[in-house]
Design an enzyme around this catalytic site. Sequence first.
Site, PDB file in Angstrom:
ATOM      1  N   HIS A  56      -6.103  -5.782 -10.819  1.00 30.77           N
ATOM      2  CA  HIS A  56      -5.534  -6.806  -9.941  1.00 30.77           C
ATOM      3  C   HIS A  56      -5.269  -8.093 -10.719  1.00 30.77           C
ATOM      4  CE1 HIS A  56      -7.481  -4.040  -7.071  1.00 30.77           C
ATOM      5  NE2 HIS A  56      -6.518  -4.416  -6.232  1.00 30.77           N
ATOM      6  N   GLU A 104       0.816  -1.215   0.000  1.00 29.76           N
ATOM      7  CA  GLU A 104       0.000   0.000   0.000  1.00 29.76           C
ATOM      8  C   GLU A 104       0.851   1.268   0.000  1.00 29.76           C
ATOM      9  OE1 GLU A 104      -2.974   0.053  -0.721  1.00 29.76           O
ATOM     10  OE2 GLU A 104      -3.492  -2.046  -0.481  1.00 29.76           O
TER      11      GLU A 104
END
Length: 702
Positions: free
Chosen positions: A614, A522
């Site tokens: 993703h 992240e």
Amino acid sequence: MSIRRTEGQTPVTLRPTTETAKAPAKAQNVLRVKDGFESVKGVGGTNTAAAVAAPTTTPTQGAAPGRLALDSKEAQSAIQTSLKHLTPPMTASSLLAANKSGPTLAPKSVERDALGMTHVRLDRVHEGVKVYGEQLISHLGQDGKVSSVTGEQNPIPAGLGSQKPKLAPQQVIDIAKKDLGGKPDKQPSAERVIYQDAEGKYHSAYQVEVTQITNQAEPKKQNYIIDANSGKVLESFNKIHGYSRPLAGGDTQATTVFATPNAPIPDLGKATSKVTVSNDITVDSLKLDLDIKHTFSGDLTISLTSPSGKTAVVQNRKGGGVDDVKGSFDLSAFAGESAKGDWTLTVEDKAKRDTGTLQSWGLTVTGKGTTPPPTDPVGTADDKTMYSGNVDLKTTKNADGTYSLEDSTRGKGVVTYDAKNANTASGQTKISDDNDKWGEATDPARAKAGIDAHYGAAATYDFMKEVLGRDSIDGAGEKLVSYVHVRNNYVNAFWDGEKMSYGDGDGKQSGPLTTLDIAGHEIAHGLTQRTANLVYSGESGGLNESFSDIIGTGVEWHAAQKNPDVKWNWTVGEAAWTPTNGDPHDGLRYMNDPTKDNYSVDNYKNYPKQTEVHGSSGISNNAFYLLVEGGKNRTSGLEVKDGIGMEDGLKIFGRALTTYMTPKTNFAQAREATIKSATDLYGADSNQVQKVKDAWTAVGVN
């Protein structure tokens, strides 16, 4: 095999240096000295750029690696040199037009790297309006001259920036709000842009961002590109990168060091050159690559000396009348030695009448790694995490004698706060401990998630500093801020553009999402945002997500070199994911076999079947895995023999992201960026460059 480009952009071009055309000094009005697109009033009220001194090619050798202030002398010199290289000479009429329309290139950032190169990132502007997602990067060598350029300037129709749009900003904001539904957290704003669609057509458009984080299961910063005349939504995607998803590494390491001394070998004299191995590896095998130009190689004695002082003779006046010495030499004599330190190559001319040049040489060392001491040798690993065993947290002592998770030893700080289960993380609620021994049985359970998040952020900072040579995500020590206990039973973690937010999980799908690879993943979105700023849709979006997986895995690997309780592998998020927490066979994604999740693709030929970011990330994830470990791509069956090791792979991909990629980089351009990065680091003829090519070819990107 041709690569279909979904972004409508021409491939990355790495142009050789060309002689800079001479232009009148006043034509350099395209310079900006501040970030963004702030207007500067010129004569008669016309928007022009700030006046600047005449361009120079002064080397920036005195500047330390890192991001340079745009108004610094070194940055200004690099910007001016870049603009002179990129901007054609102006006639009187074109200069007048430029003054009316404003700058065509606006400096975004200037960074200097450890190789002595300086990189100037420039946003493209057309008729005074920002061109969405289009940048050029000018790369300057140690001599201060432009050596190559990343990116192209495709022609844009006249009038797209200067002509007044049919729709007002509030009208396109209303279109975006209606499309998203629900109430935004704050009133959106609209920015005029020029936008290129997937077919390559440019549009006059607005960019609108609508934020919905409060009370949302899926936080959103929804990005809209809306045609400024028709109101059509040209593109839309969420800029917040959540973690909810729609051969484990051994201890064998390999590293390569490379030097290009171009040192003369005088008649009856000698040339020496040194390289430094930073990895603490016990040598199993060592390969020496040589490129020596000489008119009579039989005159030469060549030897290599290890950091311990041991010397092995590579060649002792062999070769007869053959010219040059070029090739690889296996030096098993150094088996068992520590590779860390300076290695010295000596080339001696032992006979009269012939001379030559030691052009380049390199070492490839393979062996067992030795665990280095902790970053802080005087610290005590007396703080217990949930996922990473015992660690040494850096904290701050408060006025009341307690300690809080505030680290002032790394950059501008690493801090971790309690979000108090609010829907949106805010405030500065400290997480405290009485004796600075965190994670004791008697400590509040609420502190546990904060301990892991704090360790993860610190480990990510250390990874960037020690592996990528970068001071935090912005290259200038940016403060890393994390919040834990966001919402209740929240199965997600995300970077919102300014800070980290971690959910506690629901105890069914996951535990607290504060593992090392999730933290690294992240925070790496922040690194991408501060550098290449890859658009989070299409191929660039798949690369954005992939580079976070790569860096998250890199953070886990780097921490494992120091902390024996950290076990790294090629599975993403496995330590937090249930029902079998910590099992490498139970995770979100699998870089060694992306298709294992029954969602991701591992080869570009299947990209049309899976364009969600993703899922498409598996293409470059697997390319990175094959580069590091070697192996076969499941779909193509193509094999990469013998990977180059984790550290070299991370340095190559990390440099490609921060130095050679732009917002709309696609997979084919990412291949070129990593090849250029490997060339910078290890040489054009290096094993690393070849393996980068092999890895991308295996996943169908040529």
